[in-house]
Write a protein that holds these residues in place. Structure first.
Motif, short mmCIF file in Angstrom:
data_model
loop_
_atom_site.label_atom_id
_atom_site.label_comp_id
_atom_site.label_asym_id
_atom_site.label_seq_id
_atom_site.Cartn_x
_atom_site.Cartn_y
_atom_site.Cartn_z
N VAL A 191 -2.44 -33.85 -17.13
CA VAL A 191 -2.13 -32.57 -17.02
C VAL A 191 -0.62 -32.23 -17.52
CG1 VAL A 191 -2.06 -30.39 -15.54
CG2 VAL A 191 -4.14 -32.10 -15.39
N GLU A 192 -0.29 -31.35 -18.34
CA GLU A 192 0.95 -31.25 -18.87
C GLU A 192 1.53 -29.74 -18.40
OE1 GLU A 192 3.15 -33.07 -20.86
OE2 GLU A 192 1.69 -34.85 -20.73
N ALA A 193 2.42 -29.65 -17.38
CA ALA A 193 2.97 -28.27 -17.31
C ALA A 193 3.92 -28.02 -18.58
CB ALA A 193 3.97 -28.50 -15.78
N THR A 194 4.57 -26.74 -18.49
CA THR A 194 5.42 -26.40 -19.63
C THR A 194 6.39 -27.20 -19.71
OG1 THR A 194 6.77 -24.88 -18.34
CG2 THR A 194 4.64 -24.16 -19.52
N ASP A 195 6.99 -28.12 -18.68
CA ASP A 195 8.38 -28.92 -18.73
C ASP A 195 7.95 -30.42 -18.33
OD1 ASP A 195 7.55 -28.48 -16.18
OD2 ASP A 195 9.50 -28.01 -15.58
N GLY A 196 6.66 -30.83 -18.68
CA GLY A 196 6.34 -32.29 -18.41
C GLY A 196 5.02 -32.63 -17.86
N LYS A 197 4.58 -33.96 -17.73
CA LYS A 197 3.36 -34.05 -17.11
C LYS A 197 3.38 -34.16 -15.55
CE LYS A 197 0.34 -38.00 -16.52
NZ LYS A 197 -0.09 -39.54 -16.91
N ILE A 198 2.19 -33.45 -14.85
CA ILE A 198 2.26 -33.57 -13.42
C ILE A 198 1.43 -34.41 -12.95
CG2 ILE A 198 3.22 -31.06 -13.61
CD1 ILE A 198 0.24 -30.23 -12.74
N GLY A 199 0.32 -34.90 -13.61
CA GLY A 199 -0.64 -35.71 -12.86
C GLY A 199 -1.94 -35.71 -13.91
N SER A 200 -3.13 -36.01 -13.11
CA SER A 200 -4.21 -36.01 -13.91
C SER A 200 -5.32 -35.30 -13.08
CB SER A 200 -4.83 -37.35 -14.25
OG SER A 200 -4.92 -38.05 -12.96
N VAL A 201 -6.20 -34.67 -13.75
CA VAL A 201 -7.58 -33.82 -13.21
C VAL A 201 -8.23 -35.05 -12.39
CG1 VAL A 201 -9.53 -32.47 -13.76
CG2 VAL A 201 -7.49 -32.36 -15.07
N ASP A 202 -8.57 -34.46 -11.00
CA ASP A 202 -9.35 -35.35 -10.03
C ASP A 202 -10.69 -34.72 -9.86
OD1 ASP A 202 -9.23 -37.42 -8.21
OD2 ASP A 202 -9.04 -35.98 -6.50
N GLU A 203 -10.89 -33.23 -9.93
CA GLU A 203 -11.94 -32.54 -9.57
C GLU A 203 -11.93 -31.28 -10.42
OE1 GLU A 203 -13.78 -30.35 -5.84
OE2 GLU A 203 -12.34 -32.03 -5.45
N GLU A 204 -13.20 -30.53 -10.80
CA GLU A 204 -13.00 -29.66 -11.47
C GLU A 204 -14.48 -28.75 -11.20
OE1 GLU A 204 -13.82 -29.93 -16.01
OE2 GLU A 204 -15.05 -31.45 -15.54
N TYR A 247 -11.88 -24.05 -11.61
CA TYR A 247 -10.46 -24.55 -11.05
C TYR A 247 -10.55 -26.06 -11.57
CZ TYR A 247 -12.86 -26.10 -7.22
OH TYR A 247 -13.78 -26.53 -6.25
N LEU A 248 -9.15 -26.44 -11.27
CA LEU A 248 -8.74 -28.00 -11.50
C LEU A 248 -8.10 -28.40 -10.07
CD1 LEU A 248 -7.43 -28.10 -15.14
CD2 LEU A 248 -9.78 -28.41 -14.44
N VAL A 249 -8.64 -29.51 -9.79
CA VAL A 249 -7.83 -30.11 -8.68
C VAL A 249 -6.98 -31.18 -9.22
CG1 VAL A 249 -7.85 -31.42 -6.57
CG2 VAL A 249 -9.46 -29.67 -6.74
N GLY A 267 2.08 -38.14 -4.00
CA GLY A 267 0.43 -38.38 -4.00
C GLY A 267 -0.15 -36.96 -3.59
N LYS A 268 0.59 -35.74 -3.41
CA LYS A 268 0.00 -34.45 -3.45
C LYS A 268 -1.19 -34.13 -4.32
CE LYS A 268 1.36 -29.73 -2.63
NZ LYS A 268 2.42 -28.99 -2.65
N LYS A 269 -1.99 -33.46 -3.92
CA LYS A 269 -3.02 -32.70 -5.07
C LYS A 269 -2.68 -31.14 -4.87
CE LYS A 269 -6.87 -35.87 -4.49
NZ LYS A 269 -8.18 -36.16 -4.07
N VAL A 270 -3.03 -30.61 -6.00
CA VAL A 270 -2.98 -29.09 -6.22
C VAL A 270 -4.09 -28.68 -6.62
CG1 VAL A 270 -0.19 -29.03 -6.47
CG2 VAL A 270 -1.70 -29.43 -8.37
N VAL A 271 -4.36 -27.35 -6.58
CA VAL A 271 -5.46 -26.53 -7.06
C VAL A 271 -4.92 -25.59 -7.96
CG1 VAL A 271 -7.36 -24.83 -6.70
CG2 VAL A 271 -7.13 -26.61 -4.89
N LEU A 272 -5.35 -25.84 -9.38
CA LEU A 272 -4.85 -24.82 -10.39
C LEU A 272 -6.06 -23.99 -10.72
CD1 LEU A 272 -2.82 -27.38 -12.18
CD2 LEU A 272 -1.96 -25.59 -10.95
#
Length: 116
Positions: free
Chosen positions: A24-37, A45-47, A56-61
């Motif tokens: 997963v790429e934000a406008t300014d670089g990689k932030i992680g990988s998709v864990d759930e959708e 959404y994507l987790v 090690g934090k997760k985010v909901v997008l």
């Protein structure tokens, strides 16, 4: 952005394609990988597991934050910066599907990032 939980027109139209494991790429670089959708209509959404980036934090997008899916390179591109994602409502494994939390996240990502 009135429907934060829906993909933009032309983005991820192939809902049979699993995005789990995609970078997963934000406008300014990689932030992680998709864990759930979720590809539920109006509730997509994507987790994202941010790994070491936010300890090690997760985010909901919400799906509306996705601008492009690149199946060949296994990448998802977002319309948000790392800082915006880092400041999103805290992810909680027990409550991230609750309507109240989802409303908070939808409100956060649904507002215009250029406004205060």
């Amino acid at each position: 952005m009135s429907q934060p939980w829906s993909y933009r027109d032309g983005v991820n139209s192939d809902t049979s394609l699993s995005l789990i494991g995609f970078d997963v790429e934000a406008t300014d670089g990689k932030i992680g990988s998709v864990d759930e959708e979720s590809n539920a209509v109006g509730d997509s959404y994507l987790v994202v597991d941010t790994g070491f980036w936010i300890f090690g934090k997760k985010v909901v997008l919400p799906a509306s934050t996705v601008t492009e899916v690149d199946p060949q390179n296994k990448k998802v591109f977002l319309a948000r910066t790392k800082e915006e994602i880092k400041n999103a409502p805290e992810f909680d494994e027990a409550t991230y599907t609750d309507p109240g939390y989802r409303e908070q996240v939808g409100d956060y990502y649904g507002r215009d990032p250029n406004l205060p």
